[in-house]
Motif scaffolding. Structure first.
Motif, PDB file in Angstrom:
ATOM      1  N   LYS A   2       0.706 -15.304  -1.140  1.00  0.00           N
ATOM      2  CA  LYS A   2      -0.481 -16.143  -1.034  1.00  0.00           C
ATOM      3  C   LYS A   2      -1.163 -15.809   0.275  1.00  0.00           C
ATOM      4  CE  LYS A   2      -1.972 -20.998  -0.637  1.00  0.00           C
ATOM      5  NZ  LYS A   2      -1.528 -22.424  -0.595  1.00  0.00           N
TER       6      LYS A   2
ATOM      7  N   SER B   1      -5.980 -15.341  -2.361  1.00  0.00           N
ATOM      8  CA  SER B   1      -5.412 -14.376  -3.296  1.00  0.00           C
ATOM      9  C   SER B   1      -3.952 -14.740  -3.561  1.00  0.00           C
ATOM     10  CB  SER B   1      -5.509 -12.957  -2.728  1.00  0.00           C
ATOM     11  OG  SER B   1      -4.892 -12.029  -3.603  1.00  0.00           O
ATOM     12  N   TYR B   2      -3.578 -14.787  -4.841  1.00  0.00           N
ATOM     13  CA  TYR B   2      -2.205 -15.106  -5.242  1.00  0.00           C
ATOM     14  C   TYR B   2      -1.614 -13.947  -6.039  1.00  0.00           C
ATOM     15  CZ  TYR B   2      -2.971 -20.117  -4.272  1.00  0.00           C
ATOM     16  OH  TYR B   2      -3.233 -21.323  -3.683  1.00  0.00           O
ATOM     17  N   THR B   3      -0.328 -13.686  -5.828  1.00  0.00           N
ATOM     18  CA  THR B   3       0.422 -12.763  -6.673  1.00  0.00           C
ATOM     19  C   THR B   3       1.592 -13.525  -7.283  1.00  0.00           C
ATOM     20  OG1 THR B   3      -0.169 -10.838  -5.352  1.00  0.00           O
ATOM     21  CG2 THR B   3       1.753 -10.625  -6.790  1.00  0.00           C
TER      22      THR B   3
ATOM     23  N   MET C 214      -7.581 -14.388  -7.896  1.00  0.00           N
ATOM     24  CA  MET C 214      -8.230 -14.885  -6.677  1.00  0.00           C
ATOM     25  C   MET C 214      -8.860 -16.233  -6.990  1.00  0.00           C
ATOM     26  SD  MET C 214     -10.699 -12.816  -4.077  1.00  0.00           S
ATOM     27  CE  MET C 214      -9.315 -11.732  -3.683  1.00  0.00           C
TER      28      MET C 214
ATOM     29  N   SER D 209      -2.008 -10.504 -10.109  1.00  0.00           N
ATOM     30  CA  SER D 209      -2.702 -11.249  -9.058  1.00  0.00           C
ATOM     31  C   SER D 209      -3.993 -11.860  -9.582  1.00  0.00           C
ATOM     32  CB  SER D 209      -3.010 -10.333  -7.871  1.00  0.00           C
ATOM     33  OG  SER D 209      -1.840  -9.743  -7.358  1.00  0.00           O
TER      34      SER D 209
ATOM     35  N   THR E 157      -6.889  -9.925 -11.237  1.00  0.00           N
ATOM     36  CA  THR E 157      -7.464  -8.935 -10.310  1.00  0.00           C
ATOM     37  C   THR E 157      -6.579  -7.708 -10.130  1.00  0.00           C
ATOM     38  OG1 THR E 157      -6.467 -10.080  -8.412  1.00  0.00           O
ATOM     39  CG2 THR E 157      -8.722 -10.708  -9.023  1.00  0.00           C
ATOM     40  N   ASN E 158      -5.298  -7.837 -10.467  1.00  0.00           N
ATOM     41  CA  ASN E 158      -4.386  -6.695 -10.326  1.00  0.00           C
ATOM     42  C   ASN E 158      -3.148  -6.922 -11.186  1.00  0.00           C
ATOM     43  OD1 ASN E 158      -3.666  -4.134  -8.923  1.00  0.00           O
ATOM     44  ND2 ASN E 158      -1.951  -5.355  -8.197  1.00  0.00           N
TER      45      ASN E 158
ATOM     46  N   ASP F 285      -8.440 -14.627   1.754  1.00  0.00           N
ATOM     47  CA  ASP F 285      -9.350 -13.495   1.679  1.00  0.00           C
ATOM     48  C   ASP F 285     -10.767 -14.053   1.823  1.00  0.00           C
ATOM     49  OD1 ASP F 285     -10.763 -11.206   1.209  1.00  0.00           O
ATOM     50  OD2 ASP F 285      -9.700 -10.626  -0.603  1.00  0.00           O
TER      51      ASP F 285
END
Length: 231
Positions: free
Chosen positions: A114, A122-124, A164, A162, A152-153, A117
């Protein structure tokens, strides 16, 4: 069916786990109860639950939670004063601002990163059941605790993805209050599962038909390889 656009954040007033099953009473949610009736569905942290009771003033409601739901979701981690995302089932005149969300949670995920940005966060996440990464794609939809978000990823090898969370959404959903190590409910986009099912059905039909183009192609390849080996 839901849109993934959270209407309000409720508070767990009572979590009752007895021999008759689990019931949860959620309060501070009068804005969404004006037109709710017994038997209606409310998405609670992304889980479609049925209203079994509410108070006379409609400030709180009660739902029952099945054992299968407890196994697939993190609702078993709730306790008194836990905050939950709430959304009523859609009606015919609702604008679909998010994406089609069933309220059928596939698995849970753990926050592994976390970071701020700019004004966003942004979280994964890492999936508990890694096979569901197959349905998560870059720029695709995903529902996290019932919130419609954009991927986002994606890291297929780690079962991680991930998103956002923009500044506007941070005050509207509970995700902004969660930290590394916390879990969330995940519902992948239904579209991917439907496409996979159709491909699987079509492949089985082609494999079972001797005259299918697929079987003809396989036969041709095998015959060519056999000839090469004989030479």
């Amino acid at each position: 069916m839901f849109t993934g656009l959270i209407e309000t954040i409720g508070v767990v007033e009572e979590y009752n786990d007895s021999s008759n099953g689990v019931t949860i009473t959620i309060t501070d949610c009068s804005p969404i109860l004006e037109d709710v009736h017994l038997g209606d569905s409310i998405s609670t942290n992304g889980v479609c639950l049925t209203v079994i009771d509410f108070d006379e003033l409609k400030t709180k409601f009660k739902v029952g939670v099945a054992p299968e739901t407890l196994r697939l979701t993190n609702l078993g981690n709730l306790n008194k004063n836990s905050k939950v995302n709430l959304e009523r089932a859609v009606t015919s005149d609702v604008r679909l601002g998010g994406h089609v969300v069933q309220g059928h949670v596939d698995t849970i995920a753990t926050i592994v990163n976390k970071t701020k940005d700019g004004e966003a966060i942004s979280y994964t996440f890492e999936l508990r059941d890694k096979n569901f990464i197959n349905y998560i794609v870059h720029k695709g939809f995903i529902a996290i605790d019932g919130t419609s978000l954009t991927v986002t990823n994606v890291d297929d090898s780690k079962g991680q993805f991930s998103i956002m969370l923009i500044s506007y959404s941070q005050s509207k959903v509970i995700l902004s209050q969660k930290n590394i190590g916390d879990t969330v409910n995940i519902e992948v986009d239904l579209t991917g599962k439907l496409i996979e099912k159709q491909i699987e059905i079509n492949l089985k039909q082609l494999m079972n038909s001797e005259d299918s183009i697929l079987n003809q192609l396989i036969t041709s390849i095998v015959e060519r390889k056999v000839k090469e080996l004989i030479k």
